[in-house]
Write an enzyme that holds these catalytic residues in place. Structure first.
Site, PDB file in Angstrom:
ATOM      1  N   PHE A   9     -27.754 -28.475  11.981  1.00 40.00           N
ATOM      2  CA  PHE A   9     -29.008 -29.161  11.962  1.00 40.00           C
ATOM      3  C   PHE A   9     -30.095 -28.153  11.365  1.00 40.00           C
ATOM      4  CE2 PHE A   9     -27.023 -31.686  15.190  1.00 40.00           C
ATOM      5  CZ  PHE A   9     -27.337 -32.984  15.150  1.00 40.00           C
ATOM      6  N   ASP A  10     -31.067 -28.409  10.681  1.00 37.97           N
ATOM      7  CA  ASP A  10     -32.036 -27.757  10.477  1.00 37.97           C
ATOM      8  C   ASP A  10     -33.046 -27.808  11.470  1.00 37.97           C
ATOM      9  OD1 ASP A  10     -34.177 -26.340   9.075  1.00 37.97           O
ATOM     10  OD2 ASP A  10     -35.285 -28.334   8.822  1.00 37.97           O
ATOM     11  N   LEU A  11     -34.097 -27.155  11.828  1.00 37.28           N
ATOM     12  CA  LEU A  11     -34.900 -27.211  13.196  1.00 37.28           C
ATOM     13  C   LEU A  11     -36.018 -27.767  12.978  1.00 37.28           C
ATOM     14  CD1 LEU A  11     -35.068 -26.567  16.269  1.00 37.28           C
ATOM     15  CD2 LEU A  11     -36.045 -24.273  15.682  1.00 37.28           C
ATOM     16  N   ASP A  12     -37.060 -27.110  11.910  1.00 37.13           N
ATOM     17  CA  ASP A  12     -38.298 -27.549  11.992  1.00 37.13           C
ATOM     18  C   ASP A  12     -38.394 -28.832  10.972  1.00 37.13           C
ATOM     19  OD1 ASP A  12     -39.203 -25.345  13.142  1.00 37.13           O
ATOM     20  OD2 ASP A  12     -39.945 -24.320  11.557  1.00 37.13           O
TER      21      ASP A  12
END
EC number: 3.6.1.1
Length: 218
Positions: A9-12
């Site tokens: 997963f990317d976060l932002d």
């Protein structure tokens, strides 16, 4: 098709809504160094790449100074401006309960990633975090994704990279994972679709349907 065991997963803009924080941090910095030259919509193009890449393009000599200015504001205002995306916590919890291996692969510094995860109570679910300071080449280079996969003991064909920006989609494609874009990206669904992700999530719980996880929407 190889069974999916791993989710990167990317976060932002993907798991947590940091859009307002990022935009505010950029405008605070840009208005300081380039008064009245940038509007809110101009900032969207800077969201996704690393700060080093963005500020170096703007002014190579002052890039480090601008990054420090940005980060100071960002940390100071982090908890006030970061919010959760609907359905994320429940989905991530369900994935963890079903034995999926998960990692965060971000272009943010590791400490800031952890700050966001703890604020939204997601930190407990992630065994692996790969931040900007953990790699030499950030997304879309495959290095951070490969590092996460190696730490999790997974192969690229067993994984999906999920994110809100083209760096995430191209990063997955460059690594050999499947990819999923999120329709709530601030850049818009249509923008992400031009990079041909394998899946497009309308909401985060859609991921459970893709993985055919039954008991879900608690």
């Amino acid at each position: 098709m190889t069974k999916i065991t791993t989710l990167l997963f990317d976060l932002d803009g993907t798991l947590i809504n940091t859009n307002e924080l990022i935009i505010s941090s950029f405008l605070h910095t840009l208005n300081h160094y380039f008064p009245e030259q940038f509007k809110r919509e101009d900032v969207y193009a800077f969201m996704g790449p690393s700060l080093t890449e963005t500020f170096t393009k703007l002014d190579e000599e002052r890039a480090e100074e601008m990054m420090n200015h940005y980060r100071a504001f960002n940390i100071e205002n982090h908890d006030a401006l970061v919010t959760e995306f609907e359905g994320v916590f429940e989905t991530i919890r369900t994935l963890k309960e079903n034995g999926y291996k998960m990692a965060i692969v971000s272009t943010k510094l590791r400490d800031t990633v952890i700050k966001g995860l703890k604020l939204t109570n997601l930190y407990q679910f992630f065994d692996v975090i790969v931040g900007l300071d953990d790699v030499t080449h950030p997304k879309p280079d495959p290095e951070p994704l490969r590092k996460a996969l190696e730490a999790l003991g997974s192969k690229p064909e067993e994984a999906i990279m999920i994110g809100d920006n083209y760096h995430d989609i191209e990063g997955g494609q460059n690594t050999g994972t499947l990819t999923a874009g999120v329709a709530w990206s601030i850049k818009g669904r249509e923008f992400l679709e031009t990079f041909h992700p394998d899946y497009m999530l309308e909401t985060m719980p859609d991921l459970l349907d893709i993985l055919e996880i039954g008991e879900t929407r608690k």
